[in-house]
Structures are given as structure tokens and as C-alpha cells.
Design a protein around this motif. Structure first.
Motif, PDB file in Angstrom:
ATOM      1  N   ALA A  97       0.856  -1.082   0.085  1.00  0.00           N
ATOM      2  CA  ALA A  97       0.130   0.134  -0.036  1.00  0.00           C
ATOM      3  C   ALA A  97       1.043   1.100  -0.141  1.00  0.00           C
ATOM      4  CB  ALA A  97      -0.914  -0.007   1.172  1.00  0.00           C
ATOM      5  N   GLN A  98       0.364   2.453  -0.721  1.00  0.00           N
ATOM      6  CA  GLN A  98       0.933   3.409  -0.541  1.00  0.00           C
ATOM      7  C   GLN A  98       0.235   4.543   0.500  1.00  0.00           C
ATOM      8  OE1 GLN A  98       2.551   5.370  -4.175  1.00  0.00           O
ATOM      9  NE2 GLN A  98       1.698   7.364  -3.747  1.00  0.00           N
ATOM     10  N   ALA A  99       0.920   5.223   1.181  1.00  0.00           N
ATOM     11  CA  ALA A  99       0.205   6.104   2.117  1.00  0.00           C
ATOM     12  C   ALA A  99      -0.154   7.437   1.777  1.00  0.00           C
ATOM     13  CB  ALA A  99       1.469   6.398   3.304  1.00  0.00           C
ATOM     14  N   ARG A 100      -1.475   7.812   2.549  1.00  0.00           N
ATOM     15  CA  ARG A 100      -1.724   9.204   1.781  1.00  0.00           C
ATOM     16  C   ARG A 100      -1.114  10.353   2.729  1.00  0.00           C
ATOM     17  NH1 ARG A 100      -6.953   8.734   1.841  1.00  0.00           N
ATOM     18  NH2 ARG A 100      -7.391   6.835   2.463  1.00  0.00           N
ATOM     19  N   THR A 101      -0.586   9.931   3.791  1.00  0.00           N
ATOM     20  CA  THR A 101       0.124  11.048   4.844  1.00  0.00           C
ATOM     21  C   THR A 101       1.708  10.684   4.579  1.00  0.00           C
ATOM     22  OG1 THR A 101      -0.097   9.841   6.684  1.00  0.00           O
ATOM     23  CG2 THR A 101      -1.858  11.380   5.674  1.00  0.00           C
ATOM     24  N   SER A 102       2.419  11.739   4.980  1.00  0.00           N
ATOM     25  CA  SER A 102       3.929  11.423   5.109  1.00  0.00           C
ATOM     26  C   SER A 102       4.442  10.854   6.508  1.00  0.00           C
ATOM     27  CB  SER A 102       4.767  12.773   4.857  1.00  0.00           C
ATOM     28  OG  SER A 102       4.145  13.734   6.064  1.00  0.00           O
ATOM     29  N   TYR A 103       3.373  10.799   7.569  1.00  0.00           N
ATOM     30  CA  TYR A 103       3.620  10.295   8.851  1.00  0.00           C
ATOM     31  C   TYR A 103       3.047   8.911   9.064  1.00  0.00           C
ATOM     32  CZ  TYR A 103      -1.012  12.421   9.340  1.00  0.00           C
ATOM     33  OH  TYR A 103      -2.341  12.470   9.184  1.00  0.00           O
ATOM     34  N   ALA A 104       2.451   8.274   7.708  1.00  0.00           N
ATOM     35  CA  ALA A 104       1.787   7.019   8.178  1.00  0.00           C
ATOM     36  C   ALA A 104       2.831   6.055   8.474  1.00  0.00           C
ATOM     37  CB  ALA A 104       1.208   6.463   6.942  1.00  0.00           C
ATOM     38  N   GLN A 105       2.388   5.047   9.336  1.00  0.00           N
ATOM     39  CA  GLN A 105       3.172   3.838   9.727  1.00  0.00           C
ATOM     40  C   GLN A 105       2.179   2.771   9.733  1.00  0.00           C
ATOM     41  OE1 GLN A 105       5.324   4.373  13.499  1.00  0.00           O
ATOM     42  NE2 GLN A 105       5.693   6.406  13.085  1.00  0.00           N
ATOM     43  N   GLY A 106       1.576   2.424  10.779  1.00  0.00           N
ATOM     44  CA  GLY A 106       0.722   1.040  10.909  1.00  0.00           C
ATOM     45  C   GLY A 106      -0.776   1.024  10.753  1.00  0.00           C
ATOM     46  N   ASP A 107      -1.152   2.173  10.623  1.00  0.00           N
ATOM     47  CA  ASP A 107      -2.727   2.442  10.530  1.00  0.00           C
ATOM     48  C   ASP A 107      -3.036   2.302   9.076  1.00  0.00           C
ATOM     49  OD1 ASP A 107      -5.247   4.857  11.966  1.00  0.00           O
ATOM     50  OD2 ASP A 107      -5.262   3.180  10.526  1.00  0.00           O
ATOM     51  N   PRO A 108      -4.029   1.151   8.822  1.00  0.00           N
ATOM     52  CA  PRO A 108      -4.183   0.965   7.271  1.00  0.00           C
ATOM     53  C   PRO A 108      -5.149   2.260   6.750  1.00  0.00           C
ATOM     54  CG  PRO A 108      -4.859  -0.935   8.441  1.00  0.00           C
ATOM     55  CD  PRO A 108      -4.676   0.162   9.432  1.00  0.00           C
ATOM     56  N   SER A 109      -5.917   3.108   7.525  1.00  0.00           N
ATOM     57  CA  SER A 109      -6.466   4.061   7.264  1.00  0.00           C
ATOM     58  C   SER A 109      -5.785   5.178   6.436  1.00  0.00           C
ATOM     59  CB  SER A 109      -7.418   4.621   8.350  1.00  0.00           C
ATOM     60  OG  SER A 109      -6.782   5.139   9.141  1.00  0.00           O
ATOM     61  N   ASP A 110      -4.324   5.130   6.964  1.00  0.00           N
ATOM     62  CA  ASP A 110      -3.519   6.184   6.541  1.00  0.00           C
ATOM     63  C   ASP A 110      -2.785   5.708   4.978  1.00  0.00           C
ATOM     64  OD1 ASP A 110      -2.006   6.701   9.866  1.00  0.00           O
ATOM     65  OD2 ASP A 110      -3.826   7.844   8.549  1.00  0.00           O
ATOM     66  N   TYR A 111      -3.254   4.807   4.590  1.00  0.00           N
ATOM     67  CA  TYR A 111      -2.805   4.255   3.188  1.00  0.00           C
ATOM     68  C   TYR A 111      -4.207   4.448   2.169  1.00  0.00           C
ATOM     69  CZ  TYR A 111       1.161   2.623   5.348  1.00  0.00           C
ATOM     70  OH  TYR A 111       2.438   2.688   6.184  1.00  0.00           O
ATOM     71  N   LYS A 112      -3.650   4.921   0.977  1.00  0.00           N
ATOM     72  CA  LYS A 112      -4.558   5.203  -0.115  1.00  0.00           C
ATOM     73  C   LYS A 112      -4.730   4.185  -1.084  1.00  0.00           C
ATOM     74  CE  LYS A 112      -5.960   9.222  -3.040  1.00  0.00           C
ATOM     75  NZ  LYS A 112      -5.538  10.443  -3.684  1.00  0.00           N
ATOM     76  N   TYR A 113      -3.422   3.912  -1.514  1.00  0.00           N
ATOM     77  CA  TYR A 113      -3.397   2.766  -2.792  1.00  0.00           C
ATOM     78  C   TYR A 113      -3.267   1.422  -2.242  1.00  0.00           C
ATOM     79  CZ  TYR A 113      -3.867   7.144  -5.323  1.00  0.00           C
ATOM     80  OH  TYR A 113      -4.175   8.176  -5.876  1.00  0.00           O
TER      81      TYR A 113
END
Length: 124
Positions: A97-113
Motif C-alpha cells: 500500500a501507498q500512504a496518503r500522509t507522510s507520517y503513516a506507519q501502521g494504521d491502514p486508514s493512512d494508506y490510500k492505494y
């Protein structure tokens, strides 16, 4: 629309290794982390590992530390997950998955694609 495609899954014996690959249809955006997640039968999707692209900082779930390694290839827009010392508990569908935010780590909701997934089965 970014498209991600995983490959490299399969059937492996306990203690074996696999290397998963994730190819992107577009050049990776350096500020957004890439992650690997997995979903086992009857369980929720869980975080496995992530890599902060430009800084090469990596994060791992406790259950894979020392066994799995995430890496990336800037030139080919690919991210990898090297999995060693595999256990039956690692059996799952693995997703990149590719994140939607620069601070994403382990939360799936922070990933867009998300990719479609690749199945890993560890047998005895």
C-alpha cells in the motif's frame, strides 16, 4: 490513479523464505511511505512493515522483527518484503500500500492505494 501489483507469494515450508515484490504504475512519491499488510483467514488486516521512502526509515510489527526486511528500489518503483524463517502463523494474503500522509506507519486508514494481494502459505 496509482496501481500497485504484488508478486512473489506461494507455498513454502516452515523455516523457508520468500521475497514479495510490489510494483507501482507510477513513480513513487518520495514523501509517502510504502507499507506491507497482511490478512489471515478470520482476522483483521494487520500491519507488517513500512518504509519511509526518502529517508529509508523502516518500521516493523513486533511479530516480524528480525525475520522480515522491507526495502525499495527507486529506479524501478518497486518495494520488497524479504521474509525469512517463515512460520505457519505467517500464512496470509499480503498487500502492499501507498500512504496518503507522510507520517503513516501502521494504521491502514493512512494508506490510500492498495494492491490486490499475493497469497503466502507456510506449511509443515
Amino acid at each position: 490513479q496509482v496501481q500497485l501489483m504484488e508478486s512473489g507469494g506461494g507455498l513454502v515450508q516452515i523455516g523457508g523464505s520468500l521475497r514479495l515484490s510490489c510494483a507501482s504504475s507510477e513513480r513513487f512519491a518520495s514523501i509517502y511511505p510504502m507499507g506491507w499488510f497482511r490478512r489471515s483467514a478470520g482476522k483483521e488486516r494487520e500491519f507488517v512493515a513500512s518504509i519511509v521512502w526518502s529517508a529509508s526509515t523502516t518500521y516493523y510489527a513486533d511479530f516480524v522483527k528480525g525475520r522480515f526486511t522491507i526495502s525499495r528500489d527507486d529506479a524501478n518503483n518497486e518495494v520488497y518484503l524479504q521474509m525469512n524463517a517463515l512460520k505457519p502463523g505467517d500464512t496470509a494474503e499480503y498487500y502492499c500500500a501507498q500512504a496518503r500522509t507522510s507520517y503513516a506507519q501502521g494504521d491502514p486508514s493512512d494508506y490510500k492505494y492498495w494492491g490486490q494481494g499475493t497469497q503466502v502459505t507456510v506449511s509443515s
